[in-house]
Design an enzyme around this catalytic site. Structure first.
Site, PDB file in Angstrom:
ATOM      1  N   HIS A   1     -14.090 -12.313 -46.307  1.00 29.46           N
ATOM      2  CA  HIS A   1     -14.880 -11.321 -45.584  1.00 29.46           C
ATOM      3  C   HIS A   1     -15.788 -10.575 -46.563  1.00 29.46           C
ATOM      4  O   HIS A   1     -16.975 -10.352 -46.289  1.00 29.46           O
ATOM      5  CB  HIS A   1     -13.964 -10.314 -44.877  1.00 29.46           C
ATOM      6  CG  HIS A   1     -13.356 -10.826 -43.610  1.00 29.46           C
ATOM      7  ND1 HIS A   1     -12.532 -11.921 -43.568  1.00 29.46           N
ATOM      8  CD2 HIS A   1     -13.451 -10.367 -42.329  1.00 29.46           C
ATOM      9  CE1 HIS A   1     -12.142 -12.126 -42.327  1.00 29.46           C
ATOM     10  NE2 HIS A   1     -12.690 -11.193 -41.547  1.00 29.46           N
TER      11      HIS A   1
ATOM     12  N   GLU B   1      -1.334   5.041  -5.044  1.00 30.78           N
ATOM     13  CA  GLU B   1      -2.602   4.411  -4.692  1.00 30.78           C
ATOM     14  C   GLU B   1      -3.517   5.450  -4.036  1.00 30.78           C
ATOM     15  O   GLU B   1      -4.680   5.595  -4.407  1.00 30.78           O
ATOM     16  CB  GLU B   1      -2.329   3.249  -3.745  1.00 30.78           C
ATOM     17  CG  GLU B   1      -3.569   2.542  -3.239  1.00 30.78           C
ATOM     18  CD  GLU B   1      -3.242   1.512  -2.165  1.00 30.78           C
ATOM     19  OE1 GLU B   1      -4.105   0.658  -1.896  1.00 30.78           O
ATOM     20  OE2 GLU B   1      -2.135   1.567  -1.576  1.00 30.78           O
ATOM     21  N   HIS B   2      -3.003   6.136  -3.024  1.00 30.81           N
ATOM     22  CA  HIS B   2      -3.735   7.206  -2.342  1.00 30.81           C
ATOM     23  C   HIS B   2      -2.915   8.490  -2.470  1.00 30.81           C
ATOM     24  O   HIS B   2      -1.733   8.505  -2.133  1.00 30.81           O
ATOM     25  CB  HIS B   2      -3.903   6.920  -0.847  1.00 30.81           C
ATOM     26  CG  HIS B   2      -4.426   5.547  -0.526  1.00 30.81           C
ATOM     27  ND1 HIS B   2      -3.598   4.477  -0.270  1.00 30.81           N
ATOM     28  CD2 HIS B   2      -5.687   5.090  -0.420  1.00 30.81           C
ATOM     29  CE1 HIS B   2      -4.333   3.414  -0.008  1.00 30.81           C
ATOM     30  NE2 HIS B   2      -5.606   3.748  -0.087  1.00 30.81           N
TER      31      HIS B   2
ATOM     32  N   HIS C   1       0.299  -0.390   7.972  1.00 30.73           N
ATOM     33  CA  HIS C   1      -0.209  -1.566   7.273  1.00 30.73           C
ATOM     34  C   HIS C   1       0.822  -2.683   7.191  1.00 30.73           C
ATOM     35  O   HIS C   1       0.508  -3.857   7.375  1.00 30.73           O
ATOM     36  CB  HIS C   1      -0.622  -1.195   5.848  1.00 30.73           C
ATOM     37  CG  HIS C   1      -1.998  -0.633   5.738  1.00 30.73           C
ATOM     38  ND1 HIS C   1      -3.130  -1.396   5.865  1.00 30.73           N
ATOM     39  CD2 HIS C   1      -2.425   0.636   5.491  1.00 30.73           C
ATOM     40  CE1 HIS C   1      -4.200  -0.632   5.701  1.00 30.73           C
ATOM     41  NE2 HIS C   1      -3.804   0.604   5.488  1.00 30.73           N
TER      42      HIS C   1
ATOM     43  N   THR D   1       0.819  -1.200   0.000  1.00 35.30           N
ATOM     44  CA  THR D   1       0.000   0.000   0.000  1.00 35.30           C
ATOM     45  C   THR D   1       0.861   1.261   0.000  1.00 35.30           C
ATOM     46  O   THR D   1       2.019   1.241   0.434  1.00 35.30           O
ATOM     47  CB  THR D   1      -0.948  -0.007   1.214  1.00 35.30           C
ATOM     48  OG1 THR D   1      -1.917   1.025   1.059  1.00 35.30           O
ATOM     49  CG2 THR D   1      -0.185   0.171   2.526  1.00 35.30           C
TER      50      THR D   1
ATOM     51  N   ASP E   1     -10.654   4.823   3.541  1.00 39.30           N
ATOM     52  CA  ASP E   1     -10.528   3.404   3.885  1.00 39.30           C
ATOM     53  C   ASP E   1     -11.833   2.834   4.414  1.00 39.30           C
ATOM     54  O   ASP E   1     -12.108   1.642   4.249  1.00 39.30           O
ATOM     55  CB  ASP E   1      -9.431   3.211   4.937  1.00 39.30           C
ATOM     56  CG  ASP E   1      -8.033   3.289   4.355  1.00 39.30           C
ATOM     57  OD1 ASP E   1      -7.892   3.154   3.135  1.00 39.30           O
ATOM     58  OD2 ASP E   1      -7.077   3.475   5.143  1.00 39.30           O
TER      59      ASP E   1
ATOM     60  N   GLU F   1      -7.272  -5.693 -46.931  1.00 41.52           N
ATOM     61  CA  GLU F   1      -6.603  -6.501 -45.913  1.00 41.52           C
ATOM     62  C   GLU F   1      -6.330  -7.926 -46.396  1.00 41.52           C
ATOM     63  O   GLU F   1      -5.924  -8.775 -45.608  1.00 41.52           O
ATOM     64  CB  GLU F   1      -7.451  -6.525 -44.640  1.00 41.52           C
ATOM     65  CG  GLU F   1      -7.544  -5.164 -43.967  1.00 41.52           C
ATOM     66  CD  GLU F   1      -8.255  -5.211 -42.622  1.00 41.52           C
ATOM     67  OE1 GLU F   1      -8.857  -6.239 -42.285  1.00 41.52           O
ATOM     68  OE2 GLU F   1      -8.181  -4.184 -41.906  1.00 41.52           O
TER      69      GLU F   1
ATOM     70  N   GLN G   1      -0.538   5.067   7.022  1.00 39.38           N
ATOM     71  CA  GLN G   1      -0.305   4.126   5.929  1.00 39.38           C
ATOM     72  C   GLN G   1       0.835   3.182   6.268  1.00 39.38           C
ATOM     73  O   GLN G   1       0.807   1.999   5.905  1.00 39.38           O
ATOM     74  CB  GLN G   1      -0.002   4.896   4.644  1.00 39.38           C
ATOM     75  CG  GLN G   1      -0.478   4.208   3.384  1.00 39.38           C
ATOM     76  CD  GLN G   1      -1.986   4.080   3.342  1.00 39.38           C
ATOM     77  OE1 GLN G   1      -2.718   4.852   3.963  1.00 39.38           O
ATOM     78  NE2 GLN G   1      -2.490   3.092   2.620  1.00 39.38           N
TER      79      GLN G   1
END
Length: 441
Positions: A425, A332-333, A265, A240, A366, A420, A262
């Site tokens: 097709h 992340e944050h 964690h 984190t 959170d 192509e 943080q």
């Protein structure tokens, strides 16, 4: 307690060169992949028996069965602390408010008269959700995974969390209570790579899932990589992270407390302050010591995290340069604690979630902001989003053309097919008109 990186004075480099100057935890998913491979294959070939063996090996518990009995969920909710229940209920209520607004509706575009393309959104049929259970217990992760899946309309939801020796081989009771509050009754005592393998392959007690989401350690990330292509995944979550972009007006008490929040964690958690103020940097460093000393998890998590190579105070010349740094970092944050924080936040391009001003700390996100806390890490915010209702939806295009509408564009389709070198097709168009392409009108 925390290192400094001085990027003042010279012009900041571009792209990867700037990213290489910034702190980041070492997180070698590829190396872990080889270690989880035999675990995943054991679950593939031996099913529940392998899950029971791994629970004894990794979690120190001898299970009779992997699936949690319904009575255990009911009991956990009945015995839940009323204050915790009230907090979880409010977290669920707010998350539903936000995620319900993310639902997508079917939309039809009339391309030409008689020709339309409809995009409808269909939820995956079955998801396996993971709630970690290592150093801490995360009922909030149950909320953050289950709510968007439910709001997307997923019909079959299962959740796994590691077996706990302290609770008779069941997942933590608060995890079970959160499941009960959310109406999830399919819960398994399985952790790490074994849980991902259980959902990917299926076992005697657990049908396979189409998708697996949820945060976890490096073994969860490695197992997700192992099964990429077989099942859908949200992300390979790494350690984190918090980054804080702050100027001289920021409160060092707030900044220090958010960095510490943080860091608690995990010893690999990243805590990064980007600032153009040496005075703030000095004050934050001074404030860290007493705040760390007054909390828990000091020696096993917080101090190693703050002292690790993944954490630093980054000095820049100004907020513009700071924005370049945080965009390169892709946190992340990301907290913005500057003058006119909302305007600065509006300029951010790369972040899992942005928290504006002094009264929107990451801790709020959170648990009770209503936003989702399952977010991209390791710089992946430059190309990936956090978990949401969209994570569980698939867009399907429905093409509906009449004969006249096809005739009007047939010559273009044939031309492009021949360009192509795919004549069949074009032939599939010609066959519908007696092998003669209609002339354009």
């Amino acid at each position: 307690m925390i290192s400094r990186i001085d990027l003042r004075g010279d012009a900041l480099p571009e792209g990867p060169a700037l990213r290489d100057l910034l702190p980041r935890a070492e997180f070698d998913v590829q190396a872990a992949l080889e270690k989880v491979r035999p675990i995943c294959e054991a679950v593939h070939h031996r099913g529940d028996a392998a899950l029971i063996d791994f629970a004894e090996k990794f979690d120190g518990v001898k299970l009779d069965q992997v699936r949690v009995p319904p009575a255990a969920l009911t009991r956990a909710l009945q015995e839940l602390d009323p204050a915790v229940r009230a907090a979880l209920e409010e977290s669920i209520r707010r998350a539903r408010l936000v995620h319900r607004e993310q639902r997508r509706s079917t939309h039809t575009t009339q391309v030409v008269p008689g020709g339309s393309v409809t995009e409808k959104w269909v939820p995956v049929e079955r998801v396996g959700l993971y709630a970690p259970g290592g150093r801490s217990v995360y009922p909030s992760s149950v909320v953050m995974n289950v709510v968007p899946a439910q709001e997307a309309g997923v019909e079959s939801i299962a959740l796994a969390s590691p077996a706990q020796a302290d609770f008779g081989g069941l997942p933590h009771p608060t995890i079970l209570a959160a499941c009960a509050l959310l109406g999830v009754d399919e819960v398994y005592a399985a952790g790490g790579a074994t849980a991902v393998a259980m959902f990917a392959y299926g076992t005697e007690s657990c049908p396979p899932a189409n998708m697996v989401t949820g945060p976890g350690n490096i073994w969860v990330a490695a197992a997700k990589r192992y099964f990429t292509g077989k099942i859908g995944i949200d992300a390979e979550a790494g350690p984190t992270e918090i980054a804080i972009l702050a100027d001289a007006g920021a409160d060092p008490v707030h900044v220090a407390s958010d960095l510490i929040s943080q860091a608690e964690h995990d010893p690999l958690a990243a805590a990064v302050l980007v600032t153009d103020s040496t005075e703030l940097a000095d004050a934050v460093e001074k404030e860290l010591e007493p705040q760390v000393a007054a909390t828990r998890h000091i020696d096993d998590r917080i101090v190693p995290a703050l002292k690790g190579k993944q954490s630093a105070i980054v000095l820049v010349d100004g907020i513009d340069e700071g924005l370049r740094v945080v965009d390169a970092y892709g946190a992340e944050h990301l907290e913005i604690q500057t003058a006119d924080a909302a305007a600065v936040a509006d300029r951010v391009r790369n972040a899992g979630a942005v928290f504006v001003g002094p009264w929107a700390p990451v801790s709020l996100g959170d648990y009770a902001a209503g936003s989702n806390h399952v977010l991209p890490t390791g710089g992946c915010a430059c190309h990936s989003s956090g978990l949401s209702v969209q994570s569980f939806l698939r867009g399907i295009h429905i093409v509906d053309y009449t004969k006249d509408a096809l005739a009007e564009v047939a010559h273009h389709v044939v031309t492009l097919a021949e360009a192509e070198d795919l004549p069949a097709h074009g032939a599939a168009i010609k066959a519908r008109f007696g092998w003669k392409v209609p002339e354009s009108k």
